[in-house]
Design a protein around this motif. Sequence first.
Motif, PDB file in Angstrom:
ATOM      1  N   GLY A   2       0.850  -1.207   0.000  1.00 28.82           N
ATOM      2  CA  GLY A   2       0.000   0.000   0.000  1.00 28.82           C
ATOM      3  C   GLY A   2       0.869   1.235   0.000  1.00 28.82           C
ATOM      4  O   GLY A   2       1.996   1.205  -0.486  1.00 28.82           O
ATOM      5  N   GLY A   3       0.356   2.337   0.535  1.00 31.09           N
ATOM      6  CA  GLY A   3       1.134   3.581   0.572  1.00 31.09           C
ATOM      7  C   GLY A   3       0.832   4.484  -0.609  1.00 31.09           C
ATOM      8  O   GLY A   3       0.097   4.112  -1.535  1.00 31.09           O
ATOM      9  N   THR A   4       1.405   5.655  -0.596  1.00 32.80           N
ATOM     10  CA  THR A   4       1.209   6.643  -1.659  1.00 32.80           C
ATOM     11  C   THR A   4       1.470   6.052  -3.042  1.00 32.80           C
ATOM     12  O   THR A   4       0.764   6.350  -4.003  1.00 32.80           O
ATOM     13  N   ILE A   5       2.474   5.199  -3.136  1.00 32.14           N
ATOM     14  CA  ILE A   5       2.830   4.587  -4.429  1.00 32.14           C
ATOM     15  C   ILE A   5       1.635   3.825  -5.010  1.00 32.14           C
ATOM     16  O   ILE A   5       1.520   3.665  -6.218  1.00 32.14           O
TER      17      ILE A   5
ATOM     18  N   GLN B 257      -6.792   7.582  -2.220  1.00 32.39           N
ATOM     19  CA  GLN B 257      -7.138   6.416  -1.391  1.00 32.39           C
ATOM     20  C   GLN B 257      -6.258   5.252  -1.820  1.00 32.39           C
ATOM     21  O   GLN B 257      -5.862   5.157  -2.979  1.00 32.39           O
ATOM     22  N   MET B 258      -5.970   4.359  -0.852  1.00 32.33           N
ATOM     23  CA  MET B 258      -5.254   3.129  -1.213  1.00 32.33           C
ATOM     24  C   MET B 258      -6.112   2.395  -2.231  1.00 32.33           C
ATOM     25  O   MET B 258      -7.332   2.315  -2.063  1.00 32.33           O
ATOM     26  N   GLY B 259      -5.521   1.848  -3.267  1.00 37.70           N
ATOM     27  CA  GLY B 259      -6.349   1.169  -4.264  1.00 37.70           C
ATOM     28  C   GLY B 259      -5.546   0.320  -5.225  1.00 37.70           C
ATOM     29  O   GLY B 259      -5.962  -0.775  -5.580  1.00 37.70           O
TER      30      GLY B 259
ATOM     31  N   VAL C 205      -2.780  -1.000   2.588  1.00 40.77           N
ATOM     32  CA  VAL C 205      -2.807  -0.307   3.871  1.00 40.77           C
ATOM     33  C   VAL C 205      -1.769   0.810   3.854  1.00 40.77           C
ATOM     34  O   VAL C 205      -0.654   0.621   3.353  1.00 40.77           O
ATOM     35  N   GLY C 206      -2.124   1.975   4.392  1.00 44.71           N
ATOM     36  CA  GLY C 206      -1.131   3.041   4.571  1.00 44.71           C
ATOM     37  C   GLY C 206      -0.104   2.581   5.590  1.00 44.71           C
ATOM     38  O   GLY C 206      -0.462   1.918   6.572  1.00 44.71           O
ATOM     39  N   SER C 207       1.148   2.932   5.379  1.00 40.28           N
ATOM     40  CA  SER C 207       2.179   2.378   6.280  1.00 40.28           C
ATOM     41  C   SER C 207       2.049   2.937   7.691  1.00 40.28           C
ATOM     42  O   SER C 207       2.572   2.354   8.639  1.00 40.28           O
ATOM     43  N   HIS C 208       1.331   4.066   7.842  1.00 39.59           N
ATOM     44  CA  HIS C 208       1.091   4.597   9.188  1.00 39.59           C
ATOM     45  C   HIS C 208       0.205   3.640   9.995  1.00 39.59           C
ATOM     46  O   HIS C 208       0.086   3.791  11.212  1.00 39.59           O
ATOM     47  N   SER C 209      -0.447   2.674   9.316  1.00 34.35           N
ATOM     48  CA  SER C 209      -1.330   1.738  10.026  1.00 34.35           C
ATOM     49  C   SER C 209      -0.812   0.301  10.012  1.00 34.35           C
ATOM     50  O   SER C 209      -1.531  -0.612  10.406  1.00 34.35           O
TER      51      SER C 209
ATOM     52  N   GLN D  87       5.677   0.075  -0.205  1.00 36.63           N
ATOM     53  CA  GLN D  87       4.808   0.454   0.924  1.00 36.63           C
ATOM     54  C   GLN D  87       4.749   1.972   1.026  1.00 36.63           C
ATOM     55  O   GLN D  87       5.298   2.679   0.194  1.00 36.63           O
ATOM     56  N   GLY D  88       4.120   2.478   2.087  1.00 33.60           N
ATOM     57  CA  GLY D  88       4.112   3.911   2.317  1.00 33.60           C
ATOM     58  C   GLY D  88       5.419   4.382   2.918  1.00 33.60           C
ATOM     59  O   GLY D  88       6.188   3.594   3.470  1.00 33.60           O
ATOM     60  N   THR D  89       5.653   5.677   2.822  1.00 31.72           N
ATOM     61  CA  THR D  89       6.926   6.216   3.318  1.00 31.72           C
ATOM     62  C   THR D  89       6.905   6.492   4.829  1.00 31.72           C
ATOM     63  O   THR D  89       7.956   6.601   5.444  1.00 31.72           O
ATOM     64  N   ASP D  90       5.694   6.604   5.407  1.00 31.03           N
ATOM     65  CA  ASP D  90       5.609   7.116   6.786  1.00 31.03           C
ATOM     66  C   ASP D  90       6.394   6.288   7.804  1.00 31.03           C
ATOM     67  O   ASP D  90       6.971   6.840   8.743  1.00 31.03           O
ATOM     68  N   THR D  91       6.376   4.977   7.653  1.00 32.05           N
ATOM     69  CA  THR D  91       7.061   4.129   8.641  1.00 32.05           C
ATOM     70  C   THR D  91       8.178   3.303   8.008  1.00 32.05           C
ATOM     71  O   THR D  91       8.685   2.370   8.636  1.00 32.05           O
TER      72      THR D  91
ATOM     73  N   ALA E  55       9.205   3.071  -2.050  1.00 36.48           N
ATOM     74  CA  ALA E  55       7.946   3.771  -1.807  1.00 36.48           C
ATOM     75  C   ALA E  55       7.884   4.981  -2.743  1.00 36.48           C
ATOM     76  O   ALA E  55       8.674   5.072  -3.685  1.00 36.48           O
ATOM     77  N   ALA E  56       6.968   5.891  -2.472  1.00 32.39           N
ATOM     78  CA  ALA E  56       6.881   7.116  -3.274  1.00 32.39           C
ATOM     79  C   ALA E  56       6.431   8.265  -2.392  1.00 32.39           C
ATOM     80  O   ALA E  56       5.658   8.073  -1.453  1.00 32.39           O
ATOM     81  N   MET E  57       6.920   9.429  -2.696  1.00 29.48           N
ATOM     82  CA  MET E  57       6.469  10.642  -2.000  1.00 29.48           C
ATOM     83  C   MET E  57       5.369  11.343  -2.782  1.00 29.48           C
ATOM     84  O   MET E  57       4.472  11.941  -2.213  1.00 29.48           O
ATOM     85  N   ARG E  58       5.468  11.311  -4.128  1.00 29.99           N
ATOM     86  CA  ARG E  58       4.451  11.975  -4.964  1.00 29.99           C
ATOM     87  C   ARG E  58       3.468  10.935  -5.461  1.00 29.99           C
ATOM     88  O   ARG E  58       3.869   9.936  -6.076  1.00 29.99           O
TER      89      ARG E  58
END
Length: 339
Positions: free
Chosen positions: A12-15, A26-28, A55-59, A84-88, A110-113
Amino acid sequence: MSKPRIHILALGGTIATRPDATGAMQMGLGADDLVSAVPLLASVAEIEAETVSRVGSHSLSFDQLQALATKIRGLEADGIVVTQGTDTLEETSFLLDLLLDLDKPVIVTAAMRNPSLTSPDGPGNLLAAVRVAADPWVRAHAKALGVVVVMLDEVYAASDVLKVHPTRINAFASTQTGPLAALVEDRIVPMALPVRDAIVAAKKHLGGAKDGKAAPVAVFWMSLDESGRLLDAVTTAPDHLGYRGAVIGAMGGGHTPERATDSVLKLAAAIPTVVAPRAGGGPMLRQTYGGPSSEIGLRKGGLIWGGRLHPLKARVLLETCLRAGLSRAIVTEVFDLFG
Ligand code: GLU
């Protein structure tokens, strides 16, 4: 020559986001979507793609990462790329590094944009991660490298990489050690191997962590004039609010405000409590400053000394040690290895 088989696992995550009807991301997207957006991947490796979660990596949770490590151990691929997401990412990559002991590349990216923006970084990061996983030097040194993170054409050790900015595209850095390699054109240019003696020695104790049960660890950030009341709340609560350990993000070389020190010592008597530098990592002092709230007094008072690990990484290591069922004495020994 046949191409290496690289297995992509998407969490999951922004990517992996896409806009909903309101334009909110939204995650998708799943692993197949990520792969089909980068046709060049097929020229680098034989790709297998699998969606593990959206899932967002914050979760994400320790249990999910433990399950991911088990899945990775069972794969027959020549290399593994986790998206995954960048947050964690700075925590999850280090946790995977502690749980895995493979002699093939394991890369986290991951990705920031997000994909709806102009020049999103996800496709480029995925291609770079697969190039790194397929690279002969990386494959030959996979064990010495441990789990690595690839972001914006740089390769970082999981034990050192930090998310240093919440929004800009160059959000990742290894502030203590610098990157291990760079991607230039289609080449990987090696620059350094990480010093992994402490991690290798720690892993000897961590065998049982693969399927260990939850052992939540609280993080307390020490700041100007901190009273310590929050620490007291954990120390005195029934079952310590469920916490099995704590990390103190300490000032400077390992200092806490004098007015909070009694609370720090009582917490350390109740549950294993690690002191790590709130400055963001880097070896702490051991024997310079006197008084109850500096390194000499805190160490005598039973605080576990976290060494060069960032407080967030120290938290990952402490929970991993506790999940492995290690005694306080062994936990102290493990952290001691980190300088
Ligand atoms: N908060 C989300 C996550 O960590 C999106 C952030 C990101 O991927 O950069 O998954």
